[in-house]
Design a protein around this motif. Structure first.
Motif, PDB file in Angstrom:
ATOM      1  N   ARG A 228      -1.299  -0.487   3.361  1.00  0.00           N
ATOM      2  CA  ARG A 228      -1.449  -1.961   3.704  1.00  0.00           C
ATOM      3  C   ARG A 228      -2.148  -2.877   2.718  1.00  0.00           C
ATOM      4  O   ARG A 228      -3.093  -2.056   1.821  1.00  0.00           O
ATOM      5  CB  ARG A 228      -1.928  -2.243   5.160  1.00  0.00           C
ATOM      6  CG  ARG A 228      -0.924  -1.927   6.132  1.00  0.00           C
ATOM      7  CD  ARG A 228      -0.079  -2.806   6.618  1.00  0.00           C
ATOM      8  NE  ARG A 228       0.797  -2.370   7.441  1.00  0.00           N
ATOM      9  CZ  ARG A 228       2.075  -1.790   7.419  1.00  0.00           C
ATOM     10  NH1 ARG A 228       2.369  -1.447   6.139  1.00  0.00           N
ATOM     11  NH2 ARG A 228       2.780  -1.625   8.445  1.00  0.00           N
ATOM     12  N   SER A 229      -2.185  -4.012   2.522  1.00  0.00           N
ATOM     13  CA  SER A 229      -3.031  -4.526   1.377  1.00  0.00           C
ATOM     14  C   SER A 229      -4.375  -4.524   1.821  1.00  0.00           C
ATOM     15  O   SER A 229      -4.768  -4.618   3.152  1.00  0.00           O
ATOM     16  CB  SER A 229      -2.837  -6.206   1.600  1.00  0.00           C
ATOM     17  OG  SER A 229      -3.518  -6.993   0.437  1.00  0.00           O
TER      18      SER A 229
ATOM     19  N   LEU B 277       3.473  -4.547  -1.956  1.00  0.00           N
ATOM     20  CA  LEU B 277       2.315  -4.316  -2.271  1.00  0.00           C
ATOM     21  C   LEU B 277       2.168  -3.695  -3.743  1.00  0.00           C
ATOM     22  O   LEU B 277       2.608  -2.833  -4.185  1.00  0.00           O
ATOM     23  CB  LEU B 277       1.857  -2.912  -1.267  1.00  0.00           C
ATOM     24  CG  LEU B 277       1.438  -3.214   0.088  1.00  0.00           C
ATOM     25  CD1 LEU B 277       1.034  -2.052   0.878  1.00  0.00           C
ATOM     26  CD2 LEU B 277       0.436  -4.159   0.125  1.00  0.00           C
ATOM     27  N   GLN B 278       1.115  -4.107  -4.255  1.00  0.00           N
ATOM     28  CA  GLN B 278       0.702  -3.922  -5.704  1.00  0.00           C
ATOM     29  C   GLN B 278      -0.512  -2.808  -5.601  1.00  0.00           C
ATOM     30  O   GLN B 278      -1.287  -2.986  -5.105  1.00  0.00           O
ATOM     31  CB  GLN B 278       0.220  -5.166  -6.635  1.00  0.00           C
ATOM     32  CG  GLN B 278       0.229  -4.609  -7.785  1.00  0.00           C
ATOM     33  CD  GLN B 278      -0.095  -5.841  -8.962  1.00  0.00           C
ATOM     34  OE1 GLN B 278       0.288  -7.030  -8.427  1.00  0.00           O
ATOM     35  NE2 GLN B 278      -0.777  -5.766 -10.014  1.00  0.00           N
TER      36      GLN B 278
ATOM     37  N   PHE C 285      -4.885  -1.269  -3.167  1.00  0.00           N
ATOM     38  CA  PHE C 285      -3.623  -1.882  -2.780  1.00  0.00           C
ATOM     39  C   PHE C 285      -3.953  -3.210  -2.276  1.00  0.00           C
ATOM     40  O   PHE C 285      -4.643  -3.442  -1.653  1.00  0.00           O
ATOM     41  CB  PHE C 285      -2.613  -1.196  -1.884  1.00  0.00           C
ATOM     42  CG  PHE C 285      -2.352   0.428  -2.145  1.00  0.00           C
ATOM     43  CD1 PHE C 285      -1.118   0.692  -2.654  1.00  0.00           C
ATOM     44  CD2 PHE C 285      -3.158   1.406  -1.952  1.00  0.00           C
ATOM     45  CE1 PHE C 285      -0.777   1.859  -3.132  1.00  0.00           C
ATOM     46  CE2 PHE C 285      -2.914   2.538  -2.425  1.00  0.00           C
ATOM     47  CZ  PHE C 285      -1.603   2.896  -2.759  1.00  0.00           C
ATOM     48  N   ILE C 286      -3.253  -4.019  -2.910  1.00  0.00           N
ATOM     49  CA  ILE C 286      -3.300  -5.411  -2.624  1.00  0.00           C
ATOM     50  C   ILE C 286      -1.607  -6.331  -2.736  1.00  0.00           C
ATOM     51  O   ILE C 286      -0.977  -6.001  -3.414  1.00  0.00           O
ATOM     52  CB  ILE C 286      -4.164  -6.432  -3.717  1.00  0.00           C
ATOM     53  CG1 ILE C 286      -4.526  -7.611  -3.186  1.00  0.00           C
ATOM     54  CG2 ILE C 286      -3.546  -6.416  -5.189  1.00  0.00           C
ATOM     55  CD1 ILE C 286      -5.901  -8.373  -3.780  1.00  0.00           C
ATOM     56  N   ASP C 287      -1.617  -7.617  -1.927  1.00  0.00           N
ATOM     57  CA  ASP C 287      -0.180  -8.242  -2.036  1.00  0.00           C
ATOM     58  C   ASP C 287       0.056  -8.488  -3.561  1.00  0.00           C
ATOM     59  O   ASP C 287      -1.055  -9.173  -4.153  1.00  0.00           O
ATOM     60  CB  ASP C 287      -0.430  -9.342  -1.138  1.00  0.00           C
ATOM     61  CG  ASP C 287      -0.502  -9.106   0.216  1.00  0.00           C
ATOM     62  OD1 ASP C 287       0.387  -8.203   0.655  1.00  0.00           O
ATOM     63  OD2 ASP C 287      -1.255  -9.714   1.067  1.00  0.00           O
ATOM     64  N   ASP C 288       1.042  -8.295  -4.028  1.00  0.00           N
ATOM     65  CA  ASP C 288       1.516  -8.648  -5.468  1.00  0.00           C
ATOM     66  C   ASP C 288       1.536  -9.938  -5.488  1.00  0.00           C
ATOM     67  O   ASP C 288       2.079 -11.084  -4.629  1.00  0.00           O
ATOM     68  CB  ASP C 288       3.129  -8.185  -5.452  1.00  0.00           C
ATOM     69  CG  ASP C 288       3.245  -8.337  -7.053  1.00  0.00           C
ATOM     70  OD1 ASP C 288       3.497  -9.747  -7.568  1.00  0.00           O
ATOM     71  OD2 ASP C 288       3.950  -7.435  -7.800  1.00  0.00           O
TER      72      ASP C 288
ATOM     73  N   GLU D  49       5.861 -11.902   1.011  1.00  0.00           N
ATOM     74  CA  GLU D  49       6.648 -11.348   2.067  1.00  0.00           C
ATOM     75  C   GLU D  49       7.951 -11.969   2.186  1.00  0.00           C
ATOM     76  O   GLU D  49       8.234 -13.028   2.233  1.00  0.00           O
ATOM     77  CB  GLU D  49       5.941 -11.190   3.166  1.00  0.00           C
ATOM     78  CG  GLU D  49       6.713 -10.331   4.417  1.00  0.00           C
ATOM     79  CD  GLU D  49       5.891 -10.265   5.610  1.00  0.00           C
ATOM     80  OE1 GLU D  49       5.164  -9.306   5.906  1.00  0.00           O
ATOM     81  OE2 GLU D  49       5.976 -11.458   6.448  1.00  0.00           O
TER      82      GLU D  49
ATOM     83  N   SER E 107       7.062  -6.432   2.630  1.00  0.00           N
ATOM     84  CA  SER E 107       5.996  -7.119   1.735  1.00  0.00           C
ATOM     85  C   SER E 107       5.987  -6.244   0.555  1.00  0.00           C
ATOM     86  O   SER E 107       6.503  -5.031   0.398  1.00  0.00           O
ATOM     87  CB  SER E 107       4.517  -6.904   2.487  1.00  0.00           C
ATOM     88  OG  SER E 107       4.345  -5.852   2.794  1.00  0.00           O
TER      89      SER E 107
ATOM     90  N   THR F 231      -9.984  -6.301  -1.185  1.00  0.00           N
ATOM     91  CA  THR F 231      -9.621  -7.398  -1.763  1.00  0.00           C
ATOM     92  C   THR F 231     -10.521  -8.286  -2.384  1.00  0.00           C
ATOM     93  O   THR F 231     -10.457  -8.982  -3.372  1.00  0.00           O
ATOM     94  CB  THR F 231      -8.988  -8.361  -0.564  1.00  0.00           C
ATOM     95  OG1 THR F 231      -8.093  -7.625   0.186  1.00  0.00           O
ATOM     96  CG2 THR F 231      -8.369  -9.550  -0.955  1.00  0.00           C
TER      97      THR F 231
END
Length: 360
Positions: free
Chosen positions: A127-128, A170-171, A151-154, A159, A168, A189
């Motif tokens: 998960r982010s 995940l980058q 890991f963070i949202d790209d 999503e 979603s 984050t």
């Protein structure tokens, strides 16, 4: 892995098409380098992901932008979870591109497939805000300080909702050991966003040659202030070396010794005040033992059937966090009568079991 066209595999791939549509929104008609799996994982193939595509992005720095196909349901809906497609995410990875590179490095493709093996074999999903300690360089043949992943949202891929459910993006971001500790002391984050805003980590692109973000005094101070303000989001640390011993004395009563590994000592020293001084507990857990730290007005030890609870007042929290160093030693905690702490050496081993580093 080899180049292969997914259209040859199956005409009906709504999940795959949904991912392609997102990449086309960013890259238009750019034809990505695509690496597909010849023998499906279900038929005994070594690679769990159906494919990986790599696009070239020139802004803000030239980099490869990888996206996976296979953590989500690419073809027909199989899982009973109607809200999410498969594991509910695909991984992306941005890697600095060398001026003469015409193909993305093979180690990056292998790293993404290794993430697939981890998720498919353990059932643990990312998960982010998550992080993962690799305990060794993320690119084994390279001289790099990056030994962990966050890991963070790209930032370019929100999503999406596919016919098979939500997905979603995940980058995955390569990070150093001290950056990992800062994320544990604050949150993933927060550290990544401060780094991106400072210009040190544009679009969270992984650069194997970069120094630690904390070598920048201004950025390091911003991260420290963030942790002081918010506390730590890390409520649970799984540690390899953890034990406690009880000694019953005739005159001094019962005393206790907490045993931890040198590698964990510096992490715990950073996380502990960020949890207990904000009235939140911190649990250390190994395969055989559990120790939970709680904030309290008076310090003490409470032995439970499944482990040990340590109640620490503010003085004890500050003393323990100052004295925890990655050095083999034993000391009594003056602010918590009857408690000693023993720090033992940590041996870091590679995948073949060879010792590659000794801490403490």
């Amino acid at each position: 892995m080899s180049h292969i066209d997914h259209e040859l595999e199956d005409d009906q791939a709504p999940g795959w098409d949904a991912i392609d549509a997102q990449m086309q929104r960013i890259y238009g008609d750019q034809e990505p380098k695509h690496y597909g799996t010849l023998i499906p994982y279900m038929l005994g193939g070594p690679d769990p992901l159906n494919g990986i595509s790599a696009y070239i992005q020139n802004e803000p720095v030239p980099h490869w932008h990888f996206v996976t196909y296979g953590f989500s349901e690419l073809y027909e809906k199989e899982s009973e979870d109607t809200e999410y497609s498969g594991y509910g995410f695909e991984l992306t990875f941005r890697l600095l591109k060398g001026p003469d590179e015409s193909e993305p490095p093979a180690w990056a493709l292998n790293l993404l497939q290794n993430m697939g093996r981890y998720v498919f074999s353990s059932g643990n999903v990312f998960r982010s805000g998550d992080y993962m300690d690799a305990n060794s360089p993320i690119a084994l043949e390279h001289d790099t300080q990056l030994t962990a992943l966050a890991f963070i949202d790209d930032p370019d891929l929100p999503e999406i909702t596919t016919p098979n459910g939500k997905v979603s993006f995940l980058q995955m971001v390569g990070i150093t050991r001290d950056e990992l500790e800062s994320m544990q002391a604050w949150n993933t984050t927060g550290v990544l966003r401060e780094a991106a805003e400072s210009g040190k980590l544009p679009l969270y692109v992984t650069d194997l040659t970069r120094p630690s973000l904390l070598s920048d005094p201004q950025l390091s101070e911003k991260i420290r202030l963030g942790a002081d303000k918010d506390g730590s989001s890390t409520g649970f640390l799984f540690v390899d070396q953890l034990d406690w011993q009880e000694q019953k004395g005739l005159f001094r009563g019962t005393t206790y010794t907490l045993v931890i590994g040198a590698k964990q000592a510096s992490v715990i020293s950073k996380v502990l005040p960020g949890r207990l001084l904000k009235e939140n507990p911190l649990t250390l857990s190994s395969s055989e033992c559990r120790v939970t730290f709680h904030a309290g007005e008076s310090s003490g030890v409470d032995v439970q059937e499944d482990g040990m609870d340590l109640i620490l007042n503010e003085e004890a929290v500050r003393e323990l966090s100052q004295r925890l160093e990655p050095v083999a030693q034993e000391f009594k905690l003056s602010a918590c009568k009857g408690l000693s702490v023993k720090i033992v050496r940590t041996l870091i081993r590679d995948q073949d079991g060879q010792i590659v580093e000794t801490i403490g």
